[in-house]
Scaffold this motif. Structure first.
Motif, PDB file in Angstrom:
ATOM      1  N   LYS A 194       5.589  11.653   6.694  1.00  0.00           N
ATOM      2  CA  LYS A 194       4.703  12.603   6.053  1.00  0.00           C
ATOM      3  C   LYS A 194       3.347  10.945   6.363  1.00  0.00           C
ATOM      4  O   LYS A 194       2.409  12.225   6.714  1.00  0.00           O
ATOM      5  CB  LYS A 194       4.067  12.634   3.955  1.00  0.00           C
ATOM      6  N   LEU A 195       4.186  10.053   5.668  1.00  0.00           N
ATOM      7  CA  LEU A 195       2.962   9.345   5.948  1.00  0.00           C
ATOM      8  C   LEU A 195       2.308   9.337   7.173  1.00  0.00           C
ATOM      9  O   LEU A 195       1.467   8.638   7.893  1.00  0.00           O
ATOM     10  CB  LEU A 195       3.256   7.625   5.658  1.00  0.00           C
ATOM     11  N   GLY A 196       3.648   9.381   8.384  1.00  0.00           N
ATOM     12  CA  GLY A 196       3.270   8.796   9.465  1.00  0.00           C
ATOM     13  C   GLY A 196       2.768   9.855  10.059  1.00  0.00           C
ATOM     14  O   GLY A 196       1.915   9.749  11.566  1.00  0.00           O
ATOM     15  N   LYS A 197       2.587  11.122   9.333  1.00  0.00           N
ATOM     16  CA  LYS A 197       1.874  12.688   9.838  1.00  0.00           C
ATOM     17  C   LYS A 197       0.685  12.604   9.232  1.00  0.00           C
ATOM     18  O   LYS A 197       0.214  13.928   9.509  1.00  0.00           O
ATOM     19  CB  LYS A 197       2.819  13.886  10.077  1.00  0.00           C
TER      20      LYS A 197
ATOM     21  N   TYR B  31      -3.970   6.832   6.901  1.00  0.00           N
ATOM     22  CA  TYR B  31      -3.119   5.427   6.829  1.00  0.00           C
ATOM     23  C   TYR B  31      -2.448   4.718   7.917  1.00  0.00           C
ATOM     24  O   TYR B  31      -2.547   3.343   7.246  1.00  0.00           O
ATOM     25  CB  TYR B  31      -1.221   5.793   6.294  1.00  0.00           C
ATOM     26  N   ASN B  32      -3.811   4.564   8.552  1.00  0.00           N
ATOM     27  CA  ASN B  32      -3.347   3.192   9.484  1.00  0.00           C
ATOM     28  C   ASN B  32      -4.267   1.867   8.639  1.00  0.00           C
ATOM     29  O   ASN B  32      -3.054   1.011   9.580  1.00  0.00           O
ATOM     30  CB  ASN B  32      -5.307   3.633  10.930  1.00  0.00           C
ATOM     31  N   ARG B  33      -4.581   1.963   8.502  1.00  0.00           N
ATOM     32  CA  ARG B  33      -4.245   0.237   7.029  1.00  0.00           C
ATOM     33  C   ARG B  33      -2.989   0.088   6.539  1.00  0.00           C
ATOM     34  O   ARG B  33      -2.439  -0.958   6.525  1.00  0.00           O
ATOM     35  CB  ARG B  33      -5.097   0.401   6.062  1.00  0.00           C
ATOM     36  N   LEU B  34      -2.508   0.875   6.012  1.00  0.00           N
ATOM     37  CA  LEU B  34      -1.014   1.232   5.821  1.00  0.00           C
ATOM     38  C   LEU B  34       0.126   0.418   6.160  1.00  0.00           C
ATOM     39  O   LEU B  34       0.265  -1.080   7.007  1.00  0.00           O
ATOM     40  CB  LEU B  34      -0.202   1.952   4.745  1.00  0.00           C
TER      41      LEU B  34
END
Length: 70
Positions: free
Chosen positions: A35-38, A5-8
């Motif tokens: 969850k996104l962070g992980k 999710y680096n693009r986010l």
């Protein structure tokens, strides 16, 4: 393969937003942000809420990457 999710995170920086701003704008839970962070799996409903809140397509917030060999 796994999801990144680096693009986010880069998009949030470009828009001057933080994770809390995203959570409020998209109407998603703190658990989903965690969850996104992980880089864990989350539902497509959450991904679509994020896309709608940021006015972007899904490929602008995530990508698949090759996992390193162990």
């Amino acid at each position: 393969m796994k999801i990144s999710y680096n693009r986010l995170w880069k998009l949030l920086i470009d828009k001057g937003m933080n994770k809390h701003d995203l959570r409020i704008a998209a109407g998603i839970s703190s658990a989903s942000i965690a969850k996104l962070g992980k880089c864990e799996n989350i539902t497509t409903d959450v991904l679509l809420k994020i896309c709608e809140a940021l006015h972007v397509h899904i490929d602008e917030i995530m990508e698949t990457i090759e996992e390193e060999s162990k």
